[in-house]
Scaffold this active site. Sequence first.
Site, PDB file in Angstrom:
ATOM      1  N   TYR A 103      18.708  20.789 117.540  1.00  0.00           N
ATOM      2  CA  TYR A 103      19.552  19.600 117.628  1.00  0.00           C
ATOM      3  C   TYR A 103      18.878  18.419 116.931  1.00  0.00           C
ATOM      4  O   TYR A 103      19.483  17.756 116.081  1.00  0.00           O
ATOM      5  CB  TYR A 103      19.829  19.278 119.097  1.00  0.00           C
ATOM      6  CG  TYR A 103      20.701  18.080 119.316  1.00  0.00           C
ATOM      7  CD1 TYR A 103      22.081  18.146 119.128  1.00  0.00           C
ATOM      8  CD2 TYR A 103      20.166  16.862 119.721  1.00  0.00           C
ATOM      9  CE1 TYR A 103      22.889  17.044 119.326  1.00  0.00           C
ATOM     10  CE2 TYR A 103      20.971  15.755 119.930  1.00  0.00           C
ATOM     11  CZ  TYR A 103      22.333  15.849 119.735  1.00  0.00           C
ATOM     12  OH  TYR A 103      23.134  14.755 119.938  1.00  0.00           O
ATOM     13  N   LYS A 107      20.034  16.312 113.528  1.00  0.00           N
ATOM     14  CA  LYS A 107      20.288  14.875 113.603  1.00  0.00           C
ATOM     15  C   LYS A 107      19.361  14.096 112.672  1.00  0.00           C
ATOM     16  O   LYS A 107      19.768  13.104 112.082  1.00  0.00           O
ATOM     17  CB  LYS A 107      20.164  14.381 115.051  1.00  0.00           C
ATOM     18  CG  LYS A 107      21.213  14.972 115.986  1.00  0.00           C
ATOM     19  CD  LYS A 107      22.614  14.612 115.525  1.00  0.00           C
ATOM     20  CE  LYS A 107      23.678  15.028 116.522  1.00  0.00           C
ATOM     21  NZ  LYS A 107      24.992  14.487 116.191  1.00  0.00           N
ATOM     22  N   SER A 138      28.596  13.455 129.021  1.00  0.00           N
ATOM     23  CA  SER A 138      29.960  13.755 128.580  1.00  0.00           C
ATOM     24  C   SER A 138      30.871  14.308 129.670  1.00  0.00           C
ATOM     25  O   SER A 138      31.995  14.640 129.412  1.00  0.00           O
ATOM     26  CB  SER A 138      29.914  14.724 127.399  1.00  0.00           C
ATOM     27  OG  SER A 138      29.214  15.884 127.753  1.00  0.00           O
TER      28      SER A 138
END
Length: 154
Positions: A103, A107, A138
């Site tokens: 990840y 990014k 989220s």
Amino acid sequence: QTYAPKLILLDIADINCIRDVAKEILNCYGCVDILINNASMKVKGAVQSISLELDKKIMDANYFGPITLTKAILPNMISRRTGQIVLINSIQGKIGIPFRAAYAASKHAAVGFFDCLRAEMEEFDISVSTVNPTFICSYHRPPAPGNREASIWK
């Protein structure tokens, strides 16, 4: 001019369909004034436990997807000499943390690309912004009884 909204489905990790979707958008509306790259995919795990296939899928969703869509829309913005491109990224594009290597790498790559793009688009009056928020929750988890501050979004 006001346009009726149109729903167009796009899997940002499916690089092969992005150009067609961008073409459909441009055919429908003629231009894109503001492109907000907000889709993302994350994975948590030790480097040795995440497959290379999953690393590639994360890179497709978080790096190749946004740059492919941006490159598909960009010629229209350049020809009109106007537009705004926004990348909603992550603080992990600036600093890596354990168990988020794929990840964070995706990014970091996106930040590098959009930083370069920002400099290149200045002459065309196209604004390129990168937003690197800290951790975003989220989904909502209700607070424990009597503990209102324990309410979090994940």
